[in-house]
Design an enzyme around this catalytic site. Sequence first.
Site, mmCIF file in Angstrom:
data_model
loop_
_atom_site.group_PDB
_atom_site.id
_atom_site.type_symbol
_atom_site.label_atom_id
_atom_site.label_comp_id
_atom_site.label_asym_id
_atom_site.label_seq_id
_atom_site.Cartn_x
_atom_site.Cartn_y
_atom_site.Cartn_z
ATOM 1 N N ASP A 74 37.000 33.913 32.099
ATOM 2 C CA ASP A 74 36.358 34.478 33.274
ATOM 3 C C ASP A 74 36.437 33.471 34.409
ATOM 4 O OD1 ASP A 74 34.368 32.600 32.824
ATOM 5 O OD2 ASP A 74 32.871 34.050 32.155
ATOM 6 N N ARG A 128 23.518 40.439 34.469
ATOM 7 C CA ARG A 128 23.723 39.199 35.215
ATOM 8 C C ARG A 128 24.237 39.508 36.619
ATOM 9 N NH1 ARG A 128 27.309 34.003 33.228
ATOM 10 N NH2 ARG A 128 28.982 35.544 33.077
#
Length: 541
Positions: free
Chosen positions: A454, A169
């Site tokens: 996150d 990603r």
Amino acid sequence: MSAPAPSTPVVVEAAPLPRQEEVLTEAALTFVAELHRHFTPRRDELLARRAERRAEISRTSTLDFLPETAAIRADDSWRVAPAPPALADRRVEITGPTDRKMTVNALNSGARIWLADFEDASAPTWENVVLGQVNMADAFRRRIDFTDERTGKSYALKPDEELATVVMRPRGWHLTERHLRAADGSAVPGALVDFGLYFFHNAQRLLDLGKGPYFYLPKTESHAEARLWNDVFVFAQEYTGIPHGTIRATVLIETITAAYEMDEILYELRDHAAGLNAGRWDYLFSIVKNFRDGGAKFVLPDRNAVTMTAPFMRAYTELLVRTCHRRGAHAIGGMAAFIPSRRDPEVNRVAFEKVKADKDREAADGFDGSWVAHPDLVPIAMASFDAVLGERPNQKDRLREDVSVAAGDLIAIDSLAARPTYDGLRNAVQVGIRYIEAWLRGLGAVAIFNLMEDAATAEISRSQIWQWINAGVVFENGERATPELVRRVAADELAAIRAELGAEAFTAGHWQPAHDLLLKVALDERYEDFLTVPAYEQLTG
């Protein structure tokens, strides 16, 4: 194809790092420079278009499926390209940053897929950006190991075992990389840096291993942005002589605008599409961001009170499964973020039951796989999907033709019975400060209160504070959400952290800057689109 047009490689503006010469080769930097030259102007236009669309949402307080793309949605004839063998079975995916320890543990975890994250789970220090690329190349050559200096424990890849397939990603379109500049002085988008370096160095190596360059695409807001990614893929494959369609991408449907364009996003990427993923925190963050001035009907309760069984979240996830399977794509479920406690078995028992229930629901709804944040959760999620899939690699044959979602269903926030609470405000402040402090130290994935958090965590935390203040929310204790209340709660939390850590450890951290940044992005009258943009200015390294 003809040779690419010559260009001056981008300039590196950073102190040297160990082994950076393996990543920052002249050929690789030339490739990144070409990506920048060809695609950054369109990226800039699309970012401007985001602002225009947000202004329209502010004016109308609604969203709808696009009339101009109705023919794409109605056409039953098109499908995405068949999944390559390495992506056929995705029943459990583990996520995490690309530091050496995580790389080894994720590949060894027993999950089918590892989302190797250069985005929300990675603070973009130059060291993380470059050495993450080194770790990827080492992993594909099976030359990666790690010894923890603190514990002395060693980590290495399991010999002669099938490792998790890597789906990388890159950063979202909105972020730049300040350490790389083009010849004209412009900063290169972080997405093109991450994608370009990874693809250039690893595409052929992955093909030789029977896999390929696979990607997760974050923060996508429209099918036009998916089209840009598709054009990047076509260019990259032609540039390196890799066959068309080798790249495969899974798009995170983690913005409310993208939820109205799932068919169109798959259509734009159809030669390179692998599936869609149902994010959670970023999706809620996007709802707050886009409808932040839409009045009480769009006020979200505490983040943990918004489960995937909420009607508007059910509409989103069921539409995602139906859309994916109708087009032959994988539907991947959301994150199980629990981090097991090594001291409290009862905490684990309760949490594991919740994880199992969540994964059982996703498998029953037709998802082909789901995310976990910790290796201990892999067997739990695997059992849920094994029970439904058996020996089948996926359940894309379940078309979910029973699902019918109207435009209004996706934004029916006022169907929630839960309301914001004072404890929810306090938790948003606690988690926000703790996460931002770790991020400023270069850590993007952080265990806080037994959850792996996150950047999406910080975004929903500060956005909810902003929304509750601007909506004049009154909590159950009679207190109104005001800047003064938030400052008081934040000051109390900072004092508690100082008392817990001691003066020396507190001073050595980034606690005061984290506190100040959270208050700035939560209390400023002007809403900051992404917390990580001002945070990046304070990030050292």
